[in-house]
Design a protein around this motif. Structure first.
Motif, PDB file in Angstrom:
ATOM      1  N   ILE A   1      -5.154   3.302   4.437  1.00 11.97           N
ATOM      2  CA  ILE A   1      -4.711   2.781   5.452  1.00 11.97           C
ATOM      3  C   ILE A   1      -3.783   1.658   4.849  1.00 11.97           C
ATOM      4  CG2 ILE A   1      -4.603   1.462   7.529  1.00 11.97           C
ATOM      5  CD1 ILE A   1      -5.648   4.250   7.957  1.00 11.97           C
ATOM      6  N   LEU A   2      -2.665   1.689   4.598  1.00 15.21           N
ATOM      7  CA  LEU A   2      -1.759   0.623   3.705  1.00 15.21           C
ATOM      8  C   LEU A   2      -0.864   0.150   4.906  1.00 15.21           C
ATOM      9  CD1 LEU A   2      -1.106   3.125   1.125  1.00 15.21           C
ATOM     10  CD2 LEU A   2      -2.947   1.496   1.175  1.00 15.21           C
ATOM     11  N   ASP A   3      -1.002  -1.255   5.036  1.00 17.51           N
ATOM     12  CA  ASP A   3      -0.206  -2.091   5.994  1.00 17.51           C
ATOM     13  C   ASP A   3       0.814  -2.682   4.783  1.00 17.51           C
ATOM     14  OD1 ASP A   3       1.000  -3.350   8.018  1.00 17.51           O
ATOM     15  OD2 ASP A   3      -0.878  -4.372   8.701  1.00 17.51           O
ATOM     16  N   GLU A   4       2.055  -2.378   5.078  1.00 18.48           N
ATOM     17  CA  GLU A   4       3.246  -2.989   4.157  1.00 18.48           C
ATOM     18  C   GLU A   4       2.870  -2.899   2.847  1.00 18.48           C
ATOM     19  OE1 GLU A   4       6.306  -3.688   5.462  1.00 18.48           O
ATOM     20  OE2 GLU A   4       5.737  -4.188   7.776  1.00 18.48           O
ATOM     21  N   PRO A   5       2.641  -1.561   2.116  1.00 17.67           N
ATOM     22  CA  PRO A   5       1.752  -1.756   0.709  1.00 17.67           C
ATOM     23  C   PRO A   5       3.191  -2.277  -0.289  1.00 17.67           C
ATOM     24  CG  PRO A   5       2.446   0.397   1.516  1.00 17.67           C
ATOM     25  CD  PRO A   5       2.842  -0.439   2.538  1.00 17.67           C
ATOM     26  N   THR A   6       4.412  -2.255   0.192  1.00 22.18           N
ATOM     27  CA  THR A   6       5.334  -2.559  -0.795  1.00 22.18           C
ATOM     28  C   THR A   6       6.039  -3.835  -0.777  1.00 22.18           C
ATOM     29  OG1 THR A   6       7.413  -1.664   0.248  1.00 22.18           O
ATOM     30  CG2 THR A   6       5.981  -0.235  -1.594  1.00 22.18           C
ATOM     31  N   SER A   7       5.174  -4.661   0.171  1.00 22.56           N
ATOM     32  CA  SER A   7       5.880  -6.105   0.374  1.00 22.56           C
ATOM     33  C   SER A   7       5.779  -6.828  -0.883  1.00 22.56           C
ATOM     34  CB  SER A   7       5.024  -6.691   1.502  1.00 22.56           C
ATOM     35  OG  SER A   7       5.272  -8.049   1.887  1.00 22.56           O
ATOM     36  N   GLY A   8       6.742  -7.644  -1.268  1.00 23.79           N
ATOM     37  CA  GLY A   8       6.532  -8.493  -2.143  1.00 23.79           C
ATOM     38  C   GLY A   8       6.987  -7.936  -3.620  1.00 23.79           C
ATOM     39  N   LEU A   9       7.264  -6.646  -3.686  1.00 26.64           N
ATOM     40  CA  LEU A   9       7.438  -5.846  -5.022  1.00 26.64           C
ATOM     41  C   LEU A   9       8.738  -6.035  -5.308  1.00 26.64           C
ATOM     42  CD1 LEU A   9       4.771  -3.044  -4.791  1.00 26.64           C
ATOM     43  CD2 LEU A   9       4.294  -5.429  -5.573  1.00 26.64           C
ATOM     44  N   ASP A  10       9.234  -5.801  -6.468  1.00 26.77           N
ATOM     45  CA  ASP A  10      10.578  -5.801  -6.925  1.00 26.77           C
ATOM     46  C   ASP A  10      10.769  -4.091  -7.001  1.00 26.77           C
ATOM     47  OD1 ASP A  10       9.756  -4.544  -9.423  1.00 26.77           O
ATOM     48  OD2 ASP A  10       9.691  -6.436 -10.631  1.00 26.77           O
ATOM     49  N   PRO A  11      12.282  -3.767  -7.138  1.00 24.02           N
ATOM     50  CA  PRO A  11      12.393  -2.556  -7.068  1.00 24.02           C
ATOM     51  C   PRO A  11      12.043  -1.504  -7.922  1.00 24.02           C
ATOM     52  CG  PRO A  11      14.602  -3.567  -6.668  1.00 24.02           C
ATOM     53  CD  PRO A  11      13.587  -4.626  -7.156  1.00 24.02           C
TER      54      PRO A  11
ATOM     55  N   ARG B   1      -0.355  -5.315  -5.789  1.00 23.05           N
ATOM     56  CA  ARG B   1      -0.900  -4.245  -6.551  1.00 23.05           C
ATOM     57  C   ARG B   1      -2.377  -4.322  -6.803  1.00 23.05           C
ATOM     58  NH1 ARG B   1       2.409  -2.259 -11.026  1.00 23.05           N
ATOM     59  NH2 ARG B   1       4.516  -1.946 -10.510  1.00 23.05           N
ATOM     60  N   THR B   2      -2.965  -5.648  -6.884  1.00 18.97           N
ATOM     61  CA  THR B   2      -4.594  -5.579  -6.990  1.00 18.97           C
ATOM     62  C   THR B   2      -4.833  -5.447  -5.746  1.00 18.97           C
ATOM     63  OG1 THR B   2      -4.123  -7.700  -8.670  1.00 18.97           O
ATOM     64  CG2 THR B   2      -6.101  -7.560  -7.432  1.00 18.97           C
ATOM     65  N   GLY B   3      -4.415  -5.878  -4.603  1.00 16.31           N
ATOM     66  CA  GLY B   3      -4.784  -5.238  -3.317  1.00 16.31           C
ATOM     67  C   GLY B   3      -4.740  -3.726  -2.833  1.00 16.31           C
ATOM     68  N   LEU B   4      -3.884  -3.173  -3.660  1.00 13.00           N
ATOM     69  CA  LEU B   4      -3.961  -1.654  -3.528  1.00 13.00           C
ATOM     70  C   LEU B   4      -5.096  -1.111  -4.464  1.00 13.00           C
ATOM     71  CD1 LEU B   4      -2.369   0.797  -2.355  1.00 13.00           C
ATOM     72  CD2 LEU B   4      -1.052   0.673  -4.432  1.00 13.00           C
ATOM     73  N   ALA B   5      -5.213  -1.877  -5.604  1.00 14.24           N
ATOM     74  CA  ALA B   5      -6.279  -1.101  -6.400  1.00 14.24           C
ATOM     75  C   ALA B   5      -7.684  -1.406  -5.618  1.00 14.24           C
ATOM     76  CB  ALA B   5      -6.458  -1.982  -7.673  1.00 14.24           C
ATOM     77  N   GLN B   6      -7.883  -2.675  -4.927  1.00 15.94           N
ATOM     78  CA  GLN B   6      -9.053  -2.732  -4.094  1.00 15.94           C
ATOM     79  C   GLN B   6      -9.218  -1.507  -3.233  1.00 15.94           C
ATOM     80  OE1 GLN B   6     -10.129  -3.816  -0.769  1.00 15.94           O
ATOM     81  NE2 GLN B   6      -7.854  -3.805  -0.161  1.00 15.94           N
ATOM     82  N   ALA B   7      -8.262  -1.123  -2.361  1.00 12.94           N
ATOM     83  CA  ALA B   7      -8.214  -0.153  -1.460  1.00 12.94           C
ATOM     84  C   ALA B   7      -8.682   1.340  -1.932  1.00 12.94           C
ATOM     85  CB  ALA B   7      -6.908   0.181  -0.791  1.00 12.94           C
ATOM     86  N   LEU B   8      -8.283   1.572  -3.408  1.00 11.51           N
ATOM     87  CA  LEU B   8      -8.490   2.551  -3.941  1.00 11.51           C
ATOM     88  C   LEU B   8      -9.850   2.748  -4.757  1.00 11.51           C
ATOM     89  CD1 LEU B   8      -4.690   3.123  -5.381  1.00 11.51           C
ATOM     90  CD2 LEU B   8      -6.099   4.826  -3.815  1.00 11.51           C
ATOM     91  N   ILE B   9     -10.337   1.528  -5.102  1.00  7.48           N
ATOM     92  CA  ILE B   9     -11.355   1.485  -6.004  1.00  7.48           C
ATOM     93  C   ILE B   9     -12.608   2.562  -5.863  1.00  7.48           C
ATOM     94  CG2 ILE B   9     -12.812  -0.333  -4.895  1.00  7.48           C
ATOM     95  CD1 ILE B   9     -12.303   0.065  -8.833  1.00  7.48           C
ATOM     96  N   HIS B  10     -13.010   2.801  -4.572  1.00  9.59           N
ATOM     97  CA  HIS B  10     -14.211   3.692  -4.338  1.00  9.59           C
ATOM     98  C   HIS B  10     -13.620   5.237  -3.926  1.00  9.59           C
ATOM     99  CE1 HIS B  10     -12.614   2.178  -0.553  1.00  9.59           C
ATOM    100  NE2 HIS B  10     -13.051   3.055   0.141  1.00  9.59           N
ATOM    101  N   ASP B  11     -12.354   5.449  -4.338  1.00 10.44           N
ATOM    102  CA  ASP B  11     -11.629   6.842  -4.215  1.00 10.44           C
ATOM    103  C   ASP B  11     -11.880   7.485  -2.744  1.00 10.44           C
ATOM    104  OD1 ASP B  11     -10.650   8.862  -4.900  1.00 10.44           O
ATOM    105  OD2 ASP B  11     -12.240   9.956  -6.019  1.00 10.44           O
ATOM    106  N   PRO B  12     -11.560   6.901  -1.846  1.00  8.42           N
ATOM    107  CA  PRO B  12     -11.741   7.109  -0.462  1.00  8.42           C
ATOM    108  C   PRO B  12     -10.877   8.341  -0.338  1.00  8.42           C
ATOM    109  CG  PRO B  12     -10.180   5.221  -0.536  1.00  8.42           C
ATOM    110  CD  PRO B  12     -10.575   5.437  -1.857  1.00  8.42           C
ATOM    111  N   ASP B  13     -11.309   9.004   0.998  1.00  2.10           N
ATOM    112  CA  ASP B  13     -10.329  10.063   1.488  1.00  2.10           C
ATOM    113  C   ASP B  13      -9.393   9.726   2.241  1.00  2.10           C
ATOM    114  OD1 ASP B  13     -12.192  12.045   0.307  1.00  2.10           O
ATOM    115  OD2 ASP B  13     -13.768  11.802   2.164  1.00  2.10           O
ATOM    116  N   ILE B  14      -9.323   8.391   2.883  1.00  2.00           N
ATOM    117  CA  ILE B  14      -8.319   7.919   3.799  1.00  2.00           C
ATOM    118  C   ILE B  14      -7.972   6.620   3.287  1.00  2.00           C
ATOM    119  CG2 ILE B  14      -7.860   7.196   6.224  1.00  2.00           C
ATOM    120  CD1 ILE B  14     -10.247   9.240   6.915  1.00  2.00           C
TER     121      ILE B  14
END
Length: 317
Positions: A155-165, A140-153
């Motif tokens: 690219i998420l490589d296996e974004p749910t890896s390691g998450l519970d249901p 989740r922290t990694g996803l937050a860093q991808a979103l921090i600058h509010d990008p237009d695009i």
């Protein structure tokens, strides 16, 4: 928004990507599917300028990734397969550091920090050291860093890896909420992850694209038929014979005999298979215990397309 054309990439003697081409428009969400080792991560690293292709071109918002890599990076939020985290920082420090590296300062940085922490479910972990976090919260922290600058695009490589249901549901909802506002490619080898988020998929296998389109269209193309399950109180042989006489029916497989006979009936997508069986049953005065369509799953589709691709490579019709 993103155009990949004729991209190939080798690592030594191993051909990782072979003439890969696909594109997606602004606000579109694309599921990038394939088994481990198929070439998903290599493709994403080329799009995000971390790797250079051996052949072919990639443009992001009209910008060539080789000619202007920094301009491309400024437009992209990237969650790689191995999340780039500094384990000795706490979540707040890390996201603030990434935000400043992305050019955010003052009130704008604070605004984006608040949004990302809330959207990615990090409120309870905000002051914790990243090294103390579970794998799911690191993701989740990694996803937050991808979103921090509010990008237009994104690219998420296996974004749910390691998450519970429950966490997976949260990430799905977040991705869906961004539809129309951001262009998103997310990769996965877990086929069930795709359809709740998007119905457009690109399937890659052994370094080559084997399918590109809407899930329903790919299912029809891959499987070539529809299937209906029929249950009838009556003699199996007689019922099966009558079912095979229908113009809408291609095959009838008997699944069970006895007091209740059960069949899998297949026919072309262009015909009303359920309607044909129902009309026959009414005319024959059959006592139906079951009559329903069961669409082929994405797993069925993937297996069929993969087998077709391998057969084509071997020169088998």
């Amino acid at each position: 928004m993103i155009e990949v054309r004729g991209v190939s990439k080798s690592f030594g003697t191993m051909l990782a990507l072979d003439d890969v081409s696909f594109g997606l428009g602004k606000g579109e969400i694309l599921g990038f599917l394939g088994p481990n080792g198929a070439g998903k991560s290599t493709t994403m690293k080329i799009i995000t300028t971390f790797l250079a292709p051996d052949a072919g071109t990639v443009t992001v918002d009209g910008i060539d990734v080789l000619e202007q890599p920094l301009a491309v990076r400024g437009r992209i939020g990237y969650l790689p397969e191995n999340v780039p985290l500094y384990l000795d920082m706490n979540v707040q420090e890390y996201l603030a550091f990434v935000g400043r590296a992305r050019g955010l300062v003052g009130a704008r940085l604070d605004q984006r920090l608040d949004w990302c922490v809330e959207a990615c479910g990090l409120v309870t972990e905000y002051k914790k050291t990243i090294g103390e976090l579970s794998k799911g919260f690191r993701q989740r922290t990694g996803l937050a860093q991808a979103l921090i600058h509010d990008p237009d695009i994104l690219i998420l490589d296996e974004p749910t890896s390691g998450l519970d249901p429950l966490q997976i549901l949260g990430i799905r909802d977040l991705i869906k909420s961004l539809a129309g506002h951001k262009t998103i490619i997310f990769s996965t080898h877990i086929l069930q992850e795709v359809t709740p988020v998007t119905d457009r998929v690109v399937i890659i296998n052994e370094g080559g694209i084997i399918a590109d389109g809407r899930v329903g269209d790919l299912q029809r193309d891959a499987m070539g038929s529809n299937r209906v399950y029929v249950g009838v109180r009556g003699p199996a042989e007689t019922v099966a014979a009558r079912l095979r006489e229908l113009d809408a029916v291609e095959t009838v497989d008997t699944l069970a005999t006895g007091e209740v006979a059960r069949f899998e009936v297949r026919g072309p997508f262009t015909r009303d298979l359920i309607g044909a069986v129902d009309t026959l049953a009414r005319g024959e005065k059959w006592q139906l215990t079951e009559l329903h369509e069961t669409p082929f799953s994405l797993e069925d589709t993937f297996i069929a397309l993969t087998q077709r691709s391998r057969a084509t490579k071997r020169g088998v019709a």
